[in-house]
Scaffold this motif. Structure first.
Motif, short mmCIF file in Angstrom:
data_model
loop_
_atom_site.label_atom_id
_atom_site.label_comp_id
_atom_site.label_asym_id
_atom_site.label_seq_id
_atom_site.Cartn_x
_atom_site.Cartn_y
_atom_site.Cartn_z
N ARG A 189 26.42 76.40 59.36
CA ARG A 189 26.86 75.49 60.41
C ARG A 189 28.26 74.96 60.14
NH1 ARG A 189 23.73 69.97 62.39
NH2 ARG A 189 24.84 69.73 64.39
N MET A 190 28.53 74.52 58.93
CA MET A 190 29.86 74.00 58.60
C MET A 190 30.87 75.13 58.43
SD MET A 190 29.69 70.80 58.81
CE MET A 190 28.39 70.94 60.04
N VAL A 193 32.78 75.83 61.52
CA VAL A 193 33.90 74.91 61.82
C VAL A 193 35.21 75.52 61.34
CG1 VAL A 193 34.89 72.64 61.30
CG2 VAL A 193 32.42 72.87 61.75
N VAL A 347 24.84 65.79 61.14
CA VAL A 347 26.22 65.52 61.54
C VAL A 347 26.28 64.20 62.29
CG1 VAL A 347 28.15 66.30 62.98
CG2 VAL A 347 26.84 67.96 61.64
N ARG A 348 27.26 63.40 61.94
CA ARG A 348 27.57 62.17 62.66
C ARG A 348 28.98 62.29 63.22
NH1 ARG A 348 23.05 62.12 61.39
NH2 ARG A 348 21.83 60.52 60.26
N ASP A 350 31.85 63.92 66.22
CA ASP A 350 32.19 64.98 67.16
C ASP A 350 32.46 66.28 66.41
OD1 ASP A 350 33.14 66.60 69.16
OD2 ASP A 350 34.79 65.29 69.76
N LEU A 351 31.44 67.14 66.34
CA LEU A 351 31.57 68.40 65.61
C LEU A 351 32.57 69.32 66.30
CD1 LEU A 351 30.46 70.11 63.23
CD2 LEU A 351 28.77 71.03 64.82
N ASP A 352 32.47 69.43 67.62
CA ASP A 352 33.37 70.34 68.36
C ASP A 352 34.82 69.86 68.29
OD1 ASP A 352 31.23 71.94 69.07
OD2 ASP A 352 30.88 70.89 70.97
N ARG A 354 36.06 68.30 65.81
CA ARG A 354 36.40 68.25 64.38
C ARG A 354 36.80 66.85 63.93
NH1 ARG A 354 39.72 72.95 65.69
NH2 ARG A 354 38.33 74.74 65.75
N PHE A 356 34.21 64.29 62.34
CA PHE A 356 32.80 64.04 62.06
C PHE A 356 32.56 63.87 60.56
CE2 PHE A 356 33.43 68.60 61.67
CZ PHE A 356 32.68 68.93 60.56
N ALA A 358 29.55 65.20 57.85
CA ALA A 358 28.35 66.01 57.62
C ALA A 358 27.67 65.52 56.35
CB ALA A 358 28.73 67.49 57.47
N ASN A 371 33.57 64.49 55.03
CA ASN A 371 34.20 63.83 56.17
C ASN A 371 35.40 64.63 56.63
OD1 ASN A 371 34.79 62.55 53.48
ND2 ASN A 371 36.55 61.71 54.60
#
Length: 401
Positions: A189-190, A193, A347-348, A350-352, A354, A356, A358, A371
């Motif tokens: 997942r990361m 990114v 995730v806390r 906004d992942l999209d 960038r 956030f 994790a 972070n």
């Protein structure tokens, strides 16, 4: 054990330089000899793939101490003097030029060496590695508009050099045998990114590929041949496929070695007069409950505070959590803790976008956090890990007005 009269430190990188600094800060007024293979005085390595490589930082900013610091603190700094032998029974170091230097305590800070490409054309001019100031200087000269740069390996060094090459206007292709960059470090997942980040910045990412050969005319690289026979045009090839700890000296001397030099939480080796710090130290970690060897700047920076106390016979253990950081394009990241790719991740933010945090969890407890473009939260994440708290205990800071 009485306080030593002579402390020798082998390896004049950040870990070695900070060790001699810490010894003086602890009040040690005996003899200190610091050996370095390079001709440069001790310097930090992160700028070599970040600010210095990108042309944002001057060379002087990479050095650990000002030029006169070693003489002012009565440190016998011997640059360009490789140590070739260690006699633990006589407590003597042998140098390449034939000198024998006695020590009462010895600190090994010999660092690591990039793994080489062992394939046809792997030694052609234009095949480059990144470990030293000279390596970074060569890459700075090679990264220019119109250059064709191929990066082998999508780890931290590979991605940071790719970002620097793109920033300089080069065409960049990254080759990685895994399915994603940083997969073993961050999990899928990361890892996505960073794959998205580089694609958006024009990098040609190719996953699940292997390199068969490097092509060239004898004086320069011209291309990289993949396992399927296709060839990618290149005039510079950057190899970032990991490093190997420099343990030859320790091994020849009969110290316990296994994925680095084995040390306890006080950084003492199997010989009570010999210690190890930095990339080579495979240390018992009292918080993580396991041995760990970490090739990051923070270890080289902070382990010397502990080893100096241990060398002088004072109680000290190294219990800091691993920490590292990266800067690529407009992404800044800090990571603290020690997770595996199999751990759960929450995730806390906004992942999209960038922006956030994790949090990796194991059995419901936070074991690591990353972070991304969110700042001043590393200490809070570290506290969660040390307290064995769940991810729900973390809240993102309120957006700044």
């Amino acid at each position: 054990m009485s306080e030593p009269r002579t402390v020798a430190v082998v390896g004049a990188g950040l870990a070695g330089a900070k060790t001699v600094e810490a010894l003086r800060a602890e009040g040690f007024d005996g003899r200190i000899v610091l050996f370095g293979e390079e001709s440069h005085r001790p310097y930090e390595r992160p700028p070599l793939s970040k600010g210095y490589l990108q042309g944002n930082d001057e060379l002087e900013t990479v050095f650990v101490h000002p030029e006169g610091w070693y003489a002012e603190h009565d440190v016998d700094l011997r640059l360009g003097v490789p140590v070739t032998g260690l006699d633990r029974h006589a407590r003597e170091l042998m140098t390449r030029d034939g000198d024998a230097v006695h020590y009462d305590r010895l600190v090994l800070a010999t660092g690591a060496t990039p793994r080489r490409l062992r394939l046809p054309g792997g030694d052609l001019p234009g095949v480059r590695y990144l470990r030293s100031v000279d390596d970074s200087d060569a890459l700075r000269a090679a990264f220019r508009p119109g250059a064709n740069v191929v990066v082998v390996g999508a780890g931290w060094i590979g991605l940071e050099t790719a970002a620097a090459a793109r920033g300089a206007g080069a065409t960049v292709t990254v080759l990685e045998s895994a399915e994603l960059p940083l997969l073993r470090v961050l999990g899928p997942r990361m890892a996505q990114v960073f794959a998205g980040l580089h694609r958006e910045n024009g990098v040609d990412l190719r996953f699940g590929v292997g390199v068969a050969a490097i092509h060239g005319d004898g004086s320069a690289v011209t291309g990289v041949e993949l396992d399927d026979g296709s060839v990618i045009e290149a005039d510079t090839v950057v190899v970032g496929v990991g490093v190997t700890p420099n343990v030859d000296l320790a091994q020849m001397a009969g110290l316990d070695v296994d994925n680095g030099v084995l040390v306890n939480a006080s950084l003492r080796t199997s010989d009570p007069h010999v210690f190890a710090v930095g990339d080579i130290a495979n240390a018992e970690h009292p918080v993580l409950g396991r041995r760990i060897r970490v090739e990051h700047w923070a270890n080289a920076l902070h382990q010397p505070e502990v080893v100096a106390k241990s060398v002088l016979g004072r109680e000290a253990v190294y219990d800091r959590l691993p920490y590292f950081f990266t800067d690529q394009y407009d992404l800044g990241m800090e990571y603290v803790g020690y997770a595996s790719a199999d751990d759960d991740v929450e995730v806390r933010g906004d992942l999209d976008g960038r922006e956030f945090v994790a949090l990796w969890t194991r059995e419901g407890k936070v074991v690591a956090g990353m972070n991304v473009n969110v700042w001043d939260v590393t200490d809070r994440i570290r506290d969660l890990i040390l307290a064995g708290q769940p991810a729900d205990a973390f809240e993102l800071p309120a957006p700044s007005a």
